[in-house]
Design a protein around this motif. Structure first.
Motif, short mmCIF file in Angstrom:
data_model
loop_
_atom_site.label_atom_id
_atom_site.label_comp_id
_atom_site.label_asym_id
_atom_site.label_seq_id
_atom_site.Cartn_x
_atom_site.Cartn_y
_atom_site.Cartn_z
N THR A 325 -9.22 -46.53 5.59
CA THR A 325 -9.16 -45.50 4.18
C THR A 325 -9.73 -44.06 4.52
N ALA A 326 -10.43 -43.72 6.11
CA ALA A 326 -10.92 -42.27 5.88
C ALA A 326 -9.65 -41.52 6.48
N GLY A 327 -8.91 -42.26 7.11
CA GLY A 327 -7.43 -41.14 7.19
C GLY A 327 -6.41 -41.23 5.34
N ARG A 328 -7.29 -42.06 4.30
CA ARG A 328 -6.57 -42.14 3.24
C ARG A 328 -7.92 -40.37 2.35
N SER A 344 -2.57 -33.29 4.00
CA SER A 344 -2.12 -33.99 3.17
C SER A 344 -0.63 -34.13 2.78
N TYR A 345 0.22 -33.92 4.51
CA TYR A 345 0.92 -33.72 4.37
C TYR A 345 2.02 -35.87 4.85
N ILE A 346 3.00 -35.97 4.81
CA ILE A 346 2.07 -37.72 5.35
C ILE A 346 3.87 -37.66 6.40
N SER A 347 3.97 -39.03 7.37
CA SER A 347 5.46 -38.55 7.79
C SER A 347 6.86 -38.70 7.12
N VAL A 348 7.85 -37.95 7.45
CA VAL A 348 8.71 -38.32 7.21
C VAL A 348 9.45 -40.22 7.05
N ARG A 349 9.39 -40.58 8.15
CA ARG A 349 9.53 -41.96 9.06
C ARG A 349 9.42 -42.97 7.98
N ARG A 350 8.07 -42.97 8.61
CA ARG A 350 6.98 -43.96 8.33
C ARG A 350 5.65 -44.06 6.60
N LEU A 351 6.17 -42.74 5.90
CA LEU A 351 4.82 -42.24 4.51
C LEU A 351 3.85 -43.25 4.92
N THR A 352 3.20 -42.28 6.53
CA THR A 352 2.05 -42.38 6.09
C THR A 352 1.44 -41.64 6.70
N PRO A 353 -0.25 -41.25 5.91
CA PRO A 353 -0.59 -40.00 6.49
C PRO A 353 -0.89 -39.99 7.45
N ALA A 354 0.53 -39.47 9.02
CA ALA A 354 0.29 -39.22 10.18
C ALA A 354 -0.94 -37.96 9.98
N PRO A 355 -0.98 -36.67 9.55
CA PRO A 355 -1.92 -35.65 10.43
C PRO A 355 -2.87 -36.19 10.14
N ALA A 356 -3.52 -36.62 8.76
CA ALA A 356 -4.83 -36.90 8.68
C ALA A 356 -5.33 -37.90 9.27
N LEU A 357 -4.41 -38.88 9.30
CA LEU A 357 -5.06 -40.36 10.37
C LEU A 357 -4.84 -39.58 11.87
N ILE A 358 -3.91 -38.28 12.20
CA ILE A 358 -4.54 -37.65 13.63
C ILE A 358 -6.11 -36.49 14.11
N PHE A 359 -5.81 -35.92 12.69
CA PHE A 359 -7.15 -35.44 12.92
C PHE A 359 -8.70 -36.04 12.94
N TYR A 360 -8.58 -37.45 12.29
CA TYR A 360 -9.66 -37.96 12.11
C TYR A 360 -9.51 -38.87 14.02
N GLY A 361 -8.67 -39.58 14.27
CA GLY A 361 -8.66 -39.60 15.79
C GLY A 361 -9.37 -38.29 17.00
N ILE A 362 -8.88 -37.32 16.68
CA ILE A 362 -9.52 -35.74 17.49
C ILE A 362 -11.17 -35.94 16.90
N ILE A 363 -11.45 -35.94 15.82
CA ILE A 363 -13.05 -35.44 15.25
C ILE A 363 -13.38 -37.13 16.68
N MET A 479 5.89 -32.49 13.64
CA MET A 479 5.47 -34.11 13.80
C MET A 479 5.60 -34.58 12.24
N GLU A 480 7.11 -33.80 12.13
CA GLU A 480 8.66 -34.13 11.31
C GLU A 480 7.38 -34.36 9.97
N VAL A 481 6.07 -33.92 9.36
CA VAL A 481 6.16 -34.69 8.03
C VAL A 481 6.56 -33.69 6.97
N VAL A 482 6.08 -33.66 5.81
CA VAL A 482 6.40 -32.96 4.26
C VAL A 482 5.61 -33.75 3.08
N PRO A 483 5.76 -32.61 1.84
CA PRO A 483 4.40 -32.10 1.46
C PRO A 483 4.86 -34.11 0.85
#
Length: 489
Positions: A325-328, A344-363, A479-483
């Motif tokens: 939930t927090a990643g979204r 707000s970018y999403i993974s090209v291959r996975r269609l997941t908010p990978a940058p947001a999730l990684i940021f969340y995990g780092i914090i 990270m191979e992410v797109v808007p």
């Protein structure tokens, strides 16, 4: 000119309040009844808190009687707060938790500060606490009779954050499978503890309840800290009270689901604590490294391994749900311009908010390094109840400023007034009576949101944009992410 103004006002009201969301919600309204709504509320609230908070609540009250009273009072407060949020959620039918309520009541700056605090403080701290809880229970199974090394606990918690973040970054479906597998574990272990405790209670194990108020700590600061830890176990009481709640809980059943569901959780929590006290004295409970593990060793031996296993499953499930939930939430904040655009970018291959999730995990990992569970719970609760109180104050404000809004659920005015007064007490009492660094850090983090708001959101200074653009470009390539031109899975 008047016609244009009237049309704009109607459009604004329609955006704030709509009778029927334009989704599949109407069909879900008819499919889910009161019983399902109660089950959803109970399943959402019960999590890792009941395995961690009993020790901290007892440490602050120092007696069995006040400890049980605090657990009861926390349940009452959560119920009253949820009823207030039910009025807000049915009046302003926008998703986003407290953000749209604060926006409508007080304007963009308080609403943005909530969004900032939620992203930087509340959500990552919650993730860190749950993973530390998981780590402590796993380590307790291997360090029987002694305290596990702090570095081991923190490394295992960091590994749990890395694993959960990776799972949710790779696949939404994989994350949901993990959630489904582990959700039942928490209810199973709570049922095992309650039934075992009731059996011992029926056998006359009541000596630990004698003189239950002797030596009780009654200072305002200690009681407030006990509330912080008790309310941590109830966290989630507000999640099903916004517009998204009616996807699961029909409007006509929402108040009743709250009035039955949260007190049912309260009964479960009280019974779990009673079960603990049937086999452990208060001193033994305070000395235990993992309360549920100690309980299992004394009650379920030789099958005591069941307890740390199921508690680990429960905490992993709770951490996975928090991450999902927090990643979204971070993804949406980036899309709306409240955080760096790359989030707000999403993974090209996975269609997941990978940058947001990684940021969340780092914090969350950063919070684990200096913090422990108690300090992080205080840090989390201070920020959370600051905004809970402010949001419910907005309910009273809108009773006068937005009388035109339809209120399908309207609580008596004394309920929000009472919750606001308790919120003020919970925020101020620990600072005055037992000041700690975590409260200062929390205030500084919240106020730092004003700097980000001025530079990147309100004025959008060109030099600030020049700083963020190269970072976005490099991360996009790495990270191979797109808007977000496509919807998430």
């Amino acid at each position: 000119m008047e016609e244009t103004s009237l049309r704009k006002r109607r459009e604004d009201e329609k955006s704030i309040q709509s009778n029927e969301p334009k989704t599949t919600t109407p069909s879900l309204h008819t499919q889910v009844g009161l019983l399902s709504g109660i089950c959803i509320i109970v399943g959402t609230i019960i999590g890792s808190g009941i395995f961690i908070s009993p020790k901290s609540v007892l440490a602050n009250t120092e007696a069995v009687g006040p400890c049980l009273i605090i657990w009861t009072a926390c349940g009452i407060l959560a119920t009253l707060g949820a009823l207030c949020f039910a009025e807000l959620g049915t009046m302003i039918t926008k998703s986003g938790g407290e953000y749209p309520y604060l926006m409508e009541a007080f304007g963009p700056i308080p609403a943005y500060l909530f969004s900032w605090t939620s992203l930087i403080v509340i959500k990552p701290t919650s993730f860190a606490i749950i993973c530390l809880s998981f780590s402590e229970y796993v380590c307790a199974a291997f360090y029987m009779g002694c305290k596990p090394p702090n570095v081991v606990v923190k490394l295992l918690a960091a590994a749990a954050i890395l694993l959960i973040t990776t799972v949710n970054s790779l696949s939404v479906r994989l994350g949901s499978y993990v959630q489904n597998v582990f959700t039942a574990a928490k209810l199973v272990i709570v049922a095992i503890i309650i039934i075992s405790g009731l059996v011992f209670l029926a056998q006359g194990k009541t000596e630990n309840f004698q003189n239950s108020f002797e030596g009780a700590q009654t200072s305002v600061g200690s009681i407030s800290l006990a509330f912080y830890n008790g309310l941590w176990a109830y966290d989630g009481w507000m999640l099903w009270c916004d517009s998204g709640s009616r996807v699961f809980v029909p409007l006509r059943n929402l108040p009743m689901a709250i009035i039955i569901g949260i007190p049912l959780v309260t009964v479960c929590y009280i019974l779990v604590n009673i079960s603990y006290f049937t086999v452990m004295t208060p001193t033994e409970l305070l000395q235990s490294q993992a309360v549920a593990v100690t309980f299992g060793d004394r009650v379920l031996y030789p099958a005591s391994w069941v307890v740390p296993l199921f508690v680990a499953f429960s905490t992993i499930g709770a951490a996975n749900g928090t991450c999902f939930t927090a990643g979204r939430l971070i993804y949406v904040a980036g899309r709306e311009g409240h955080m760096l655009k790359v989030l707000s970018y999403i993974s090209v291959r996975r269609l997941t908010p990978a940058p947001a999730l990684i940021f969340y995990g780092i914090i969350a990992t950063i919070y684990i390094i200096p913090g422990d569970i108690n300090s992080l719970v205080n840090y989390f609760s201070f920020a959370a109840w600051l905004f809970y109180g402010m949001t419910i104050l907005g309910l009273i404000v809108m009773r006068f400023t937005r009388k035109d809004l339809e209120r399908p659920i309207k609580v008596p005015i004394f309920i929000p007034v009472f919750v606001i007064l308790v919120s003020v007490l919970l925020v101020l009492a620990p600072i005055i009576s037992k000041p700690a660094w975590e409260y200062l850090y929390c205030v500084l983090f919240i106020l730092s949101g004003l700097i980000f708001y001025l530079f990147f959101v309100h004025y959008k200074f060109e030099w600030a944009q020049r700083i963020s653009r190269p970072l976005t470009k490099h991360l996009q390539m790495l990270m191979e992410v797109v808007p977000p031109e496509k919807d998430l899975e």
